[in-house]
Design an enzyme around this catalytic site. Sequence first.
Site, PDB file in Angstrom:
ATOM      1  N   ASP A  31      -1.366   0.045   8.396  1.00  0.00           N
ATOM      2  CA  ASP A  31      -0.429  -0.107   7.276  1.00  0.00           C
ATOM      3  C   ASP A  31       0.548   1.073   7.215  1.00  0.00           C
ATOM      4  OD1 ASP A  31       0.671  -1.402   5.119  1.00  0.00           O
ATOM      5  OD2 ASP A  31      -0.794  -0.653   3.669  1.00  0.00           O
ATOM      6  N   ASN A  79       1.459 -12.383   4.914  1.00  0.00           N
ATOM      7  CA  ASN A  79       2.674 -11.689   5.372  1.00  0.00           C
ATOM      8  C   ASN A  79       3.879 -12.617   5.585  1.00  0.00           C
ATOM      9  OD1 ASN A  79       0.790  -9.187   7.227  1.00  0.00           O
ATOM     10  ND2 ASN A  79       1.798  -8.971   5.251  1.00  0.00           N
TER      11      ASN A  79
HETATM   12  C1  IPE Z   1      -2.240  -5.690   5.266  1.00  0.00           C
HETATM   13  O1  IPE Z   1      -1.166  -4.919   4.889  1.00  0.00           O
HETATM   14  C2  IPE Z   1      -1.879  -6.581   6.408  1.00  0.00           C
HETATM   15  C3  IPE Z   1      -1.667  -5.924   7.702  1.00  0.00           C
HETATM   16  C4  IPE Z   1      -1.807  -4.642   7.941  1.00  0.00           C
HETATM   17  C5  IPE Z   1      -1.330  -6.811   8.781  1.00  0.00           C
HETATM   18  P1  IPE Z   1      -0.141  -5.383   3.759  1.00  0.00           P
HETATM   19  O2  IPE Z   1       0.914  -4.335   3.723  1.00  0.00           O
HETATM   20  O3  IPE Z   1       0.292  -6.773   4.002  1.00  0.00           O
HETATM   21  O4  IPE Z   1      -1.052  -5.351   2.450  1.00  0.00           O
HETATM   22  P2  IPE Z   1      -0.652  -5.182   0.925  1.00  0.00           P
HETATM   23  O5  IPE Z   1       0.441  -6.170   0.644  1.00  0.00           O
HETATM   24  O6  IPE Z   1      -0.169  -3.777   0.755  1.00  0.00           O
HETATM   25  O7  IPE Z   1      -1.897  -5.432   0.168  1.00  0.00           O
HETATM   26  C1  IPE Z   2       1.898  -2.822   8.236  1.00  0.00           C
HETATM   27  O1  IPE Z   2       2.977  -2.123   7.729  1.00  0.00           O
HETATM   28  C2  IPE Z   2       2.305  -3.894   9.224  1.00  0.00           C
HETATM   29  C3  IPE Z   2       2.197  -5.258   8.695  1.00  0.00           C
HETATM   30  C4  IPE Z   2       1.727  -5.609   7.538  1.00  0.00           C
HETATM   31  C5  IPE Z   2       2.685  -6.316   9.552  1.00  0.00           C
HETATM   32  P1  IPE Z   2       3.799  -2.645   6.474  1.00  0.00           P
HETATM   33  O2  IPE Z   2       4.933  -3.480   6.981  1.00  0.00           O
HETATM   34  O3  IPE Z   2       2.934  -3.303   5.496  1.00  0.00           O
HETATM   35  O4  IPE Z   2       4.362  -1.282   5.913  1.00  0.00           O
HETATM   36  P2  IPE Z   2       4.490  -0.866   4.383  1.00  0.00           P
HETATM   37  O5  IPE Z   2       3.136  -1.020   3.779  1.00  0.00           O
HETATM   38  O6  IPE Z   2       5.488  -1.802   3.764  1.00  0.00           O
HETATM   39  O7  IPE Z   2       4.939   0.542   4.417  1.00  0.00           O
HETATM   40 MG    MG Z   3       1.843  -2.601   3.928  1.00  0.00          MG
END
Ligand code: IPE
Ligand code: IPE
Ligand code: MG
Length: 258
Positions: A31, A79
């Site tokens: 993340d 996502n």
């Molecule tokens: C979890 O991260 C999903 C992945 C790392 C693929 P998200 O960024 O989607 O989770 P939330 O929305 O912060 O809970």
């Molecule tokens: C994790 O990084 C990757 C995926 C969920 C695909 P994020 O895209 O969630 O990054 P933040 O949490 O918005 O910084």
């Molecule tokens: Mg995230």
Amino acid sequence: MFGQKKTTSTDTTVMSLDETRIPKHVAIIMDGNGRWAQKRHLPRVAGHKEGMNTVKKVTIAASHLGIKVLTLYAFSTENWKRSDNEVNYLMQLPVDFFDTFVPDLVKENVRVNVMGYTEQLPQKTQRAVRNAIADTADCTGMVLNFALNYGGQAEIVTAVQKIAQKVVDGEQQIADITTKTVDDALMTGSLAPYNNPDLLIRTSGEERISNFLLWQIAYSELVFTDGYWPDFDDAELRRCIHEFQQRDRRFGGVKQKK
Ligand code: IPE
Ligand code: IPE
Ligand code: MG
């Protein structure tokens, strides 16, 4: 600091690890890609691109440490809520990743596995995944297990449907449904005997599960790190494993004598 829970990415010490207690299954909620990019005034997708390079480095590091299964949360069933531009980019990433990295995976003897609702992915992504699985099918080392269009609740629903169908077909007695029946019916069933992560890591300072492995983390050790995923590296992985090795896993029993 005493009682400190998070590992810090500013710490440059190379952690010495107990080689006999390396977690067998490590799962990572990767993340913070978007915030990594925003901090640099770059578009969010630049964070995903950098995050892909981190996946390559961490895969090699994990394989060298002797980890048996590395499960990476790459795209959740939630996502899809993101912009078309970002979703399209994330669907192209596996294509680029496997195009450039499969030869290294074969050299490292790493086998690719994917869990999730892959039939809902674009054709090009499905093809990339299928080819990577086929090209690494004979590898006998670490399993690199991508959670792609994966959601823990959906996974449980699908497992319940599978088990219920067996009951209807007369192949399963209700009274004989055990935790093992559920283990086998989940998407991690094929990872046996390493179905469940010993260690679950989440980067970026968020301390939640976000619909990742819900059943499987019943007794996982959870480690949260502050750094964003693109900044994660070999040293940070070692710090997380070091933290894991400090924990006393009791599984409901009593403290082990040291
Ligand atoms: C979890 O991260 C999903 C992945 C790392 C693929 P998200 O960024 O989607 O989770 P939330 O929305 O912060 O809970
Ligand atoms: C994790 O990084 C990757 C995926 C969920 C695909 P994020 O895209 O969630 O990054 P933040 O949490 O918005 O910084
Ligand atoms: Mg995230």
